[in-house]
Design an enzyme around this catalytic site. Sequence first.
Site, PDB file in Angstrom:
ATOM      1  N   PHE A 139       3.849  33.371  16.923  1.00 44.53           N
ATOM      2  CA  PHE A 139       3.697  34.179  18.155  1.00 44.53           C
ATOM      3  C   PHE A 139       4.088  33.372  19.448  1.00 44.53           C
ATOM      4  CE2 PHE A 139       0.290  35.199  15.074  1.00 44.53           C
ATOM      5  CZ  PHE A 139       0.598  36.482  14.563  1.00 44.53           C
ATOM      6  N   GLU A 187       9.049  31.879  24.276  1.00 43.89           N
ATOM      7  CA  GLU A 187       9.960  30.880  24.719  1.00 43.89           C
ATOM      8  C   GLU A 187       9.420  30.584  26.235  1.00 43.89           C
ATOM      9  OE1 GLU A 187      14.108  31.984  24.243  1.00 43.89           O
ATOM     10  OE2 GLU A 187      13.623  32.691  22.116  1.00 43.89           O
ATOM     11  N   ASP A 203      18.463  22.229   8.759  1.00 40.60           N
ATOM     12  CA  ASP A 203      19.574  23.336   9.081  1.00 40.60           C
ATOM     13  C   ASP A 203      20.695  23.104   8.240  1.00 40.60           C
ATOM     14  OD1 ASP A 203      19.058  25.294  11.862  1.00 40.60           O
ATOM     15  OD2 ASP A 203      21.165  25.191  10.761  1.00 40.60           O
ATOM     16  N   CYS A 262      13.818  38.745  20.247  1.00 43.58           N
ATOM     17  CA  CYS A 262      12.798  39.104  19.426  1.00 43.58           C
ATOM     18  C   CYS A 262      12.247  40.581  19.649  1.00 43.58           C
ATOM     19  CB  CYS A 262      11.469  38.318  19.695  1.00 43.58           C
ATOM     20  SG  CYS A 262      11.839  36.727  19.382  1.00 43.58           S
TER      21      CYS A 262
HETATM   22  C1  UGA Z   1       8.064  37.504  22.303  1.00 44.41           C
HETATM   23  C2  UGA Z   1       6.578  37.738  22.199  1.00 44.41           C
HETATM   24  O1  UGA Z   1       5.919  37.511  23.463  1.00 44.41           O
HETATM   25  C3  UGA Z   1       6.002  36.316  21.420  1.00 44.41           C
HETATM   26  O2  UGA Z   1       4.572  36.368  21.342  1.00 44.41           O
HETATM   27  C4  UGA Z   1       6.721  36.222  19.934  1.00 44.41           C
HETATM   28  O3  UGA Z   1       6.034  35.617  19.260  1.00 44.41           O
HETATM   29  C5  UGA Z   1       8.101  36.279  20.320  1.00 44.41           C
HETATM   30  O4  UGA Z   1       8.521  37.425  20.953  1.00 44.41           O
HETATM   31  C6  UGA Z   1       8.918  36.382  18.725  1.00 44.41           C
HETATM   32  O5  UGA Z   1       8.879  37.263  18.299  1.00 44.41           O
HETATM   33  O6  UGA Z   1       9.001  35.133  18.322  1.00 44.41           O
HETATM   34  P1  UGA Z   1       9.780  35.980  23.892  1.00 44.41           P
HETATM   35  O7  UGA Z   1      10.857  36.759  23.015  1.00 44.41           O
HETATM   36  O8  UGA Z   1       9.748  34.513  23.844  1.00 44.41           O
HETATM   37  O9  UGA Z   1       8.244  36.271  23.066  1.00 44.41           O
HETATM   38  O10 UGA Z   1       9.529  36.461  25.225  1.00 44.41           O
HETATM   39  P2  UGA Z   1       8.312  37.372  26.188  1.00 44.41           P
HETATM   40  O11 UGA Z   1       7.538  36.381  27.057  1.00 44.41           O
HETATM   41  O12 UGA Z   1       7.445  38.210  25.315  1.00 44.41           O
HETATM   42  O13 UGA Z   1       9.246  38.422  27.084  1.00 44.41           O
HETATM   43  C7  UGA Z   1      10.031  39.333  26.366  1.00 44.41           C
HETATM   44  C8  UGA Z   1      10.837  39.900  27.428  1.00 44.41           C
HETATM   45  O14 UGA Z   1      10.016  41.128  28.206  1.00 44.41           O
HETATM   46  C9  UGA Z   1      11.620  39.277  28.723  1.00 44.41           C
HETATM   47  O15 UGA Z   1      12.847  39.836  28.894  1.00 44.41           O
HETATM   48  C10 UGA Z   1      10.545  39.432  29.825  1.00 44.41           C
HETATM   49  O16 UGA Z   1      11.296  39.110  31.163  1.00 44.41           O
HETATM   50  C11 UGA Z   1      10.199  40.797  29.527  1.00 44.41           C
HETATM   51  N1  UGA Z   1       8.988  41.121  30.207  1.00 44.41           N
HETATM   52  C12 UGA Z   1       7.658  40.409  29.986  1.00 44.41           C
HETATM   53  C13 UGA Z   1       8.927  42.244  31.316  1.00 44.41           C
HETATM   54  O17 UGA Z   1       9.947  42.889  31.447  1.00 44.41           O
HETATM   55  N2  UGA Z   1       7.529  42.434  31.868  1.00 44.41           N
HETATM   56  C14 UGA Z   1       6.485  41.779  31.373  1.00 44.41           C
HETATM   57  O18 UGA Z   1       5.389  42.036  32.259  1.00 44.41           O
HETATM   58  C15 UGA Z   1       6.441  40.827  30.479  1.00 44.41           C
END
Ligand code: UGA
Length: 448
Positions: A152, A155, A29, A269
């Site tokens: 994919f 977090e 980094d 993301c």
């Molecule tokens: C997301 C994708 O799920 C990963 O597969 C991807 O690799 C990642 O982006 C990326 O592009 O690096 P992440 O950002 O860690 O992962 O979080 P998610 O678990 O997807 O949640 C995203 C948001 O959606 C959060 O704010 C969560 O609270 C919200 N969410 C999730 C909802 O409001 N409802 C749901 O049913 C699920």
Amino acid sequence: RLSFLGTGYLGATYAICFAELGYEVVGFDVDEAKIAKLAGGQVPFHEPGLDELLRANLASGRLRFCTSYEEVADFADVHFICVGTPQRAEGMGADLTFVETSVTRLAARLRRRALIVGKSTVPVGTAEWVEQLVARHADAGLGVEVAWSPEFLQEGFAVEDVLRPNRIVVGVRTEWANAMLYAAHKGVFDLAAAEDREVPLVVTDFATAELVKVAANAFLATKISFINAMAEVCEVAGGDVTQLAKSIGYDPRIGNRFLQAGVGFGGGCLPKDIRAFQARAQELGAGEALRFLHEVDLVNTRRRARVLGLAARLLGRRSGPAGPDLSGTRIAVLGAAFKPNSDDVRDSPALAIAAALAKAGAEVRVYDPQAIENARRVAPQLTYSLSLDGCLAGADLVCVLTEWAEFRNADPQALGALVAGKLVIDGRNCLDEPLWTAAGWTYRGMGR
Ligand code: UGA
């Protein structure tokens, strides 16, 4: 021997986990403070299970961190580009400055054949552009090649997602690149075989590999906004979106995951990826195909306004054209991270809502088990509490905006004794409504 350039959530997790799989790894980094922390055995962000793996692999001698491109170029056979691709300051597109810098600096220092693999989320067409950068900056006689392999990981589950991914996708041009990438993932396949699992491998072209990533995130964002749109309808029709989600989710074609209605999606993301995807499709002349993602974005941001409106109504305040006036009210906001088990506050609905409540005049106090330090940097105008109890003391209204276990499992009876008014907005539909109601709280969920 692998290198990971960019040690944010993505690169640091990959570097540590691939050392755990048995590879010799260097993490790079430009941020010296970050590298010093990692080299000293401290993960600079919150990710369950990662600290232990970092320390174990530093001790094993398979993992180290540096800030020197020379060292990286000299060391590794496969270089993974894991730098950030944030939304551009002007417009919706992705800013590829960090990709450009890391690729050109690395390429210029290579002294032997190597494979440069993009992992960052990028607009389709970037891999080809990276190839041109490499052709311009690397010694032509070396035969340096480029490939793309999206990630994919989520977090909060990042370690599992890297060690036990549900698929590996590689975009390659040559058999050599394919073989190198296979070797660089053999540890993942071996672990799966030892556990009697299979990890599907998709070998494809550059464009498809790049698109797989944004398509997956666009689908997930759409699923969340779909259920939040249903929540809006439930709110006016008198339905309950949690029952609705459960009922449609029993159909295996729909599935019950990612159907949690609430304050919407955030993070580093989903929001920026759906915007960059639209911007890129527009450039390519397919803007119409992704116009629905604009609607997905709008549904998502309306959820934040919904909490503001609910708060005003519960507190007996009128909304004018400029929104409600909440002056003189005290609101406890539980949650600052964009989701539980993370300290990430990028585009966090919780923090955005806390800021909007404060802007409307409320005295807002925020508590989060992990994200306060990051939240303070992004929203220094808010007041933070270091404990749940301290946050609730004297509050007229409690808003639960991130579904941490600490909030889900809290005892509403005990919390009721701390507040001035037993009003709660469950922004994530994560609380046990009957339990809270029985403890004397006025409960409002989302879409119920
Ligand atoms: C997301 C994708 O799920 C990963 O597969 C991807 O690799 C990642 O982006 C990326 O592009 O690096 P992440 O950002 O860690 O992962 O979080 P998610 O678990 O997807 O949640 C995203 C948001 O959606 C959060 O704010 C969560 O609270 C919200 N969410 C999730 C909802 O409001 N409802 C749901 O049913 C699920």
